[in-house]
Design a protein around this motif. Structure first.
Motif, short mmCIF file in Angstrom:
data_model
loop_
_atom_site.label_atom_id
_atom_site.label_comp_id
_atom_site.label_asym_id
_atom_site.label_seq_id
_atom_site.Cartn_x
_atom_site.Cartn_y
_atom_site.Cartn_z
N PHE A 255 0.83 -1.19 0.00
CA PHE A 255 0.00 0.00 0.00
C PHE A 255 0.88 1.25 0.00
O PHE A 255 2.09 1.17 0.21
N ARG A 256 0.23 2.36 -0.23
CA ARG A 256 0.94 3.64 -0.24
C ARG A 256 0.71 4.33 1.10
O ARG A 256 -0.43 4.49 1.53
N LEU A 257 1.78 4.75 1.74
CA LEU A 257 1.71 5.42 3.03
C LEU A 257 2.27 6.83 2.92
O LEU A 257 3.41 7.02 2.49
N LEU A 258 1.45 7.80 3.31
CA LEU A 258 1.89 9.19 3.29
C LEU A 258 1.84 9.75 4.71
O LEU A 258 0.88 9.50 5.44
N GLU A 259 2.85 10.48 5.08
CA GLU A 259 2.84 11.21 6.35
C GLU A 259 2.53 12.67 6.03
O GLU A 259 3.20 13.29 5.20
N VAL A 260 1.49 13.18 6.69
CA VAL A 260 0.97 14.51 6.36
C VAL A 260 0.89 15.34 7.63
O VAL A 260 0.52 14.83 8.70
N GLU A 261 1.19 16.61 7.52
CA GLU A 261 1.06 17.52 8.65
C GLU A 261 -0.27 18.27 8.54
O GLU A 261 -0.56 18.88 7.52
N ASP A 262 -1.10 18.17 9.59
CA ASP A 262 -2.38 18.86 9.54
C ASP A 262 -2.24 20.31 9.98
O ASP A 262 -1.12 20.78 10.26
N THR A 263 -3.35 21.03 10.02
CA THR A 263 -3.31 22.47 10.31
C THR A 263 -2.84 22.77 11.72
O THR A 263 -2.43 23.89 12.02
N LYS A 264 -2.91 21.76 12.62
CA LYS A 264 -2.48 21.97 14.00
C LYS A 264 -1.05 21.49 14.24
O LYS A 264 -0.56 21.50 15.36
N GLY A 265 -0.40 21.06 13.16
CA GLY A 265 0.97 20.60 13.30
C GLY A 265 1.10 19.13 13.66
O GLY A 265 2.22 18.64 13.88
N ASN A 266 -0.01 18.40 13.73
CA ASN A 266 0.02 16.97 14.03
C ASN A 266 0.41 16.17 12.79
O ASN A 266 0.06 16.54 11.66
N ILE A 267 1.11 15.07 12.99
CA ILE A 267 1.50 14.21 11.88
C ILE A 267 0.48 13.09 11.72
O ILE A 267 0.22 12.32 12.66
N LEU A 268 -0.12 12.98 10.55
CA LEU A 268 -1.09 11.94 10.24
C LEU A 268 -0.46 10.94 9.27
O LEU A 268 0.25 11.33 8.34
N ARG A 269 -0.75 9.66 9.48
CA ARG A 269 -0.26 8.62 8.57
C ARG A 269 -1.45 8.13 7.74
O ARG A 269 -2.37 7.49 8.26
N LEU A 270 -1.43 8.43 6.46
CA LEU A 270 -2.53 8.09 5.56
C LEU A 270 -2.15 6.87 4.72
O LEU A 270 -1.06 6.82 4.15
N ILE A 271 -3.09 5.94 4.63
CA ILE A 271 -2.87 4.73 3.84
C ILE A 271 -3.86 4.71 2.68
O ILE A 271 -5.04 5.07 2.84
N THR A 272 -3.41 4.34 1.49
CA THR A 272 -4.30 4.32 0.33
C THR A 272 -3.82 3.28 -0.67
O THR A 272 -2.66 2.84 -0.64
N ASN A 273 -4.72 2.89 -1.57
CA ASN A 273 -4.33 2.03 -2.68
C ASN A 273 -4.46 2.78 -4.01
O ASN A 273 -4.55 2.17 -5.07
N ARG A 274 -4.46 4.11 -3.93
CA ARG A 274 -4.40 4.95 -5.13
C ARG A 274 -2.95 5.36 -5.35
O ARG A 274 -2.41 6.18 -4.63
N PHE A 275 -2.32 4.78 -6.37
CA PHE A 275 -0.93 5.07 -6.67
C PHE A 275 -0.77 6.10 -7.79
O PHE A 275 0.34 6.53 -8.09
N ASP A 276 -1.90 6.49 -8.39
CA ASP A 276 -1.86 7.39 -9.54
C ASP A 276 -2.01 8.85 -9.16
O ASP A 276 -1.82 9.74 -10.00
N LEU A 277 -2.35 9.14 -7.92
CA LEU A 277 -2.61 10.52 -7.50
C LEU A 277 -1.35 11.19 -6.98
O LEU A 277 -0.44 10.53 -6.45
N GLU A 278 -1.31 12.51 -7.11
CA GLU A 278 -0.23 13.28 -6.51
C GLU A 278 -0.38 13.23 -4.98
O GLU A 278 -1.50 13.11 -4.46
#
Length: 371
Positions: A255-278
């Motif tokens: 799967f694809r795992l992205l680490e993202v910073e939200d508006t409050k500065g928290n780190i979120l780990r997002l998992i997806t099976n979309r490999f074609d998106l930016e």
């Protein structure tokens, strides 16, 4: 639904309800077999009015019949609290569920007519607390009772969302158990939170061709396969291909795992099976999950879904479906009028012009007019 009701703004609001289909259901189920006064159609009208007006009790509904226009709409001049209570516990929730789905179908026809391609569908649940003394059948903790509304919400744009599928259970039902029921469209993109994390189901969704974005728990074990660069000045901190889980309990698929910073500065780990998106597209898709939180908040503030008129399971389910029906009726008038006005304003205008001619309410939808 009938010539008397349709002269009013209230009548215009409930016009999308297909009387023919509704009456066929009532006839098939013999719902009104021994009913002389409070028919299922009259019950639905009165309960929708109660949702709109925020009536606190069955007594308040009974008292509302002092209004001659409501008497004309329902076909009788008075009704007792006991009759209302009995009907509320007798109407089969399947009838209201079907009515809800019929309205959803009308919304979807307009939605897809506007050229929307892969819809974004958000899944979540909301627990509605109940008093354990009166609702022992809904017990889920030692001192608590409640029911849970499991919902699939379609995100059209920032102005319009609509509930598409609903499952009502007792509060002890785990969210994960409803995921397969709520995921049934391969032409959609699903978003759900970490309460639905289930590695085996993730593999099945991948194998069966369902697309999703979810959030991983902080302690989830991952094994990196490959890492990719991310755009500068992006809220996405990393973009990797991974296996999820320990050696004993691990996904079979990558799967694809992205680490993202939200508006409050928290780190979120997002998992997806979309490999074609930016990377930022995936982040934005998950950000739209907030729409379902706002939807639940809207329901609890603007329709009767926190205080219930009956104590039986049937009465509870009926009231929840009626709340969803009321919301769909607001969306349908919003779409019909091609209005950018918020549903709150639409509802307020309707209450102000309830028994006045429909055109008085409709002319408020002029997008040039300020609220």
């Amino acid at each position: 639904m009938d010539k008397n009701t349709l002269k009013s703004s209230f009548g215009k609001w409930i016009t999308p309800i297909n009387s023919k289909i509704l009456l066929e259901q009532v006839e098939e189920s013999k719902q009104d077999h021994y009913t002389k006064k409070l028919t299922t159609v009259a019950y639905i009208k009165l309960m929708l009015l109660a949702q709109l007006q925020g009536f606190e009790s069955l007594e308040e509904m009974s008292d509302a019949l002092i209004h001659d226009q409501l008497q004309k709409a329902l076909g009788f001049e008075s009704i007792s609290k006991s009759q209302l209570s009995r009907k509320n516990n007798e109407v089969n929730p399947a009838i209201l569920s079907r009515l809800f789905l019929e309205l959803v179908h009308q919304i979807k026809e307009i939605h897809f007519k506007n050229g929307k391609h892969m819809p974004l569908k958000i899944i979540d649940s909301s627990t509605l607390p109940l008093n354990l003394t009166n609702y022992k059948w809904a017990k889920f903790r030692k001192t608590k009772a409640g029911v849970k509304l499991h919902l699939r919400l379609v995100f059209m744009n920032n102005d319009t969302v609509y509930p598409e599928k609903a499952v009502i259970t007792t509060a002890k039902e785990h969210d994960r158990n409803q995921l397969e029921i709520l995921v049934d469209d391969k032409e959609a993109m699903y978003v759900f939170d970490r309460g639905y994390v289930d590695y085996e189901r993730f593999d099945r969704m991948m194998d069966d061709g369902y697309f999703f974005v979810s959030r991983l728990k902080k302690n989830a074990v991952i094994r990196e396969v490959e890492s990719f660069s991310v755009p500068e000045k992006s809220t996405v901190l990393s973009d990797r291909m991974v296996y999820i889980g320990s050696t004993q309990n691990r996904t079979e698929n990558v799967f694809r795992l992205l680490e993202v910073e939200d508006t409050k500065g928290n780190i979120l780990r997002l998992i997806t099976n979309r490999f074609d998106l930016e990377p930022d597209e995936v982040s934005e898709i998950y950000r739209q999950r907030w729409a379902i939180e706002l939807f639940f908040k809207w329901l609890k503030q603007h329709v009767k879904i926190k205080h219930f008129y009956g104590m039986g399971e049937t009465a509870i389910q009926n009231q929840i479906y009626l709340a969803l029906i009321a919301y769909c009726l607001n969306v349908l008038i919003q779409l019909e009028m091609k209005s950018k006005k918020a549903l709150l304003w639409i509802s307020r205008w309707l209450k102000a012009a309830l028994w006045k001619p429909a055109y008085i309410w409709i002319r408020k939808f002029d997008n040039r007019a300020s609220p």
